[in-house]
Design a protein around this motif. Structure first.
Motif, PDB file in Angstrom:
ATOM      1  N   GLN A  30      22.934  25.195  32.178  1.00  0.00           N
ATOM      2  CA  GLN A  30      23.781  24.578  31.161  1.00  0.00           C
ATOM      3  C   GLN A  30      23.829  25.518  29.966  1.00  0.00           C
ATOM      4  O   GLN A  30      22.789  25.957  29.476  1.00  0.00           O
ATOM      5  N   THR A  31      25.046  25.808  29.498  1.00  0.00           N
ATOM      6  CA  THR A  31      25.209  26.790  28.434  1.00  0.00           C
ATOM      7  C   THR A  31      24.856  26.257  27.064  1.00  0.00           C
ATOM      8  O   THR A  31      24.534  27.036  26.181  1.00  0.00           O
ATOM      9  N   GLY A  32      24.940  24.954  26.857  1.00  0.00           N
ATOM     10  CA  GLY A  32      24.833  24.446  25.495  1.00  0.00           C
ATOM     11  C   GLY A  32      25.978  25.040  24.695  1.00  0.00           C
ATOM     12  O   GLY A  32      27.047  25.305  25.242  1.00  0.00           O
ATOM     13  N   ASN A  33      25.784  25.308  23.420  1.00  0.00           N
ATOM     14  CA  ASN A  33      26.859  25.925  22.634  1.00  0.00           C
ATOM     15  C   ASN A  33      26.460  27.299  22.094  1.00  0.00           C
ATOM     16  O   ASN A  33      26.988  27.763  21.108  1.00  0.00           O
ATOM     17  N   ASN A  54      32.964  21.753  33.038  1.00  0.00           N
ATOM     18  CA  ASN A  54      32.650  21.096  31.774  1.00  0.00           C
ATOM     19  C   ASN A  54      32.953  19.605  31.886  1.00  0.00           C
ATOM     20  O   ASN A  54      33.656  19.170  32.790  1.00  0.00           O
ATOM     21  N   ARG A  84      33.066  25.593  20.513  1.00  0.00           N
ATOM     22  CA  ARG A  84      32.200  25.967  21.630  1.00  0.00           C
ATOM     23  C   ARG A  84      31.979  24.757  22.518  1.00  0.00           C
ATOM     24  O   ARG A  84      31.295  23.820  22.133  1.00  0.00           O
ATOM     25  N   PRO A  86      30.293  23.217  25.622  1.00  0.00           N
ATOM     26  CA  PRO A  86      29.229  23.433  26.598  1.00  0.00           C
ATOM     27  C   PRO A  86      29.744  23.205  28.019  1.00  0.00           C
ATOM     28  O   PRO A  86      30.643  22.403  28.246  1.00  0.00           O
ATOM     29  N   CYS A  87      29.167  23.919  28.959  1.00  0.00           N
ATOM     30  CA  CYS A  87      29.522  23.706  30.360  1.00  0.00           C
ATOM     31  C   CYS A  87      28.314  23.990  31.237  1.00  0.00           C
ATOM     32  O   CYS A  87      27.304  24.514  30.775  1.00  0.00           O
TER      33      CYS A  87
END
Length: 94
Positions: A30-33, A54, A84, A86-87
């Motif tokens: 998970q990328t977060g922001n 996402n 941004r 997240p995805c």
């Protein structure tokens, strides 16, 4: 008699058999922001893939740029906009 799975197209041409490549999911992140990366264990000379997903309630604007380094050992992402989103990035071998 040979056993296994074979699938043909309507025109009679072979579409799939046991030697056709199938994907194998290796992991997800998970990328977060924030910009980031994940190191992927070396899998030899195999083709690497990734898919980003996402939340459908989130805007699609602001998703990160995703890249794989030349050695196929690092998957990285960076955000190019102030927005941004997240995805989750799923990655694996093909």
């Amino acid at each position: 008699m040979a056993t296994g799975l074979k699938v043909w197209n309507d025109d009679g041409s072979l579409k799939f058999d046991v030697t056709t490549r199938i994907t194998r999911l290796v992991g997800s992140v998970q990328t977060g922001n924030q910009d980031g990366y994940v190191d992927v264990p070396s899998q030899g000379n195999q083709i690497f893939f990734f898919i980003a997903s996402n939340n459908s309630a989130q805007p699609t604007r602001g998703v990160p740029n995703i890249s794989i380094n030349a050695g196929h050992t690092r998957l990285s992402w960076n955000f190019m906009e102030n927005t941004r989103t997240p995805c989750t990035i799923y990655y694996g071998l093909w």
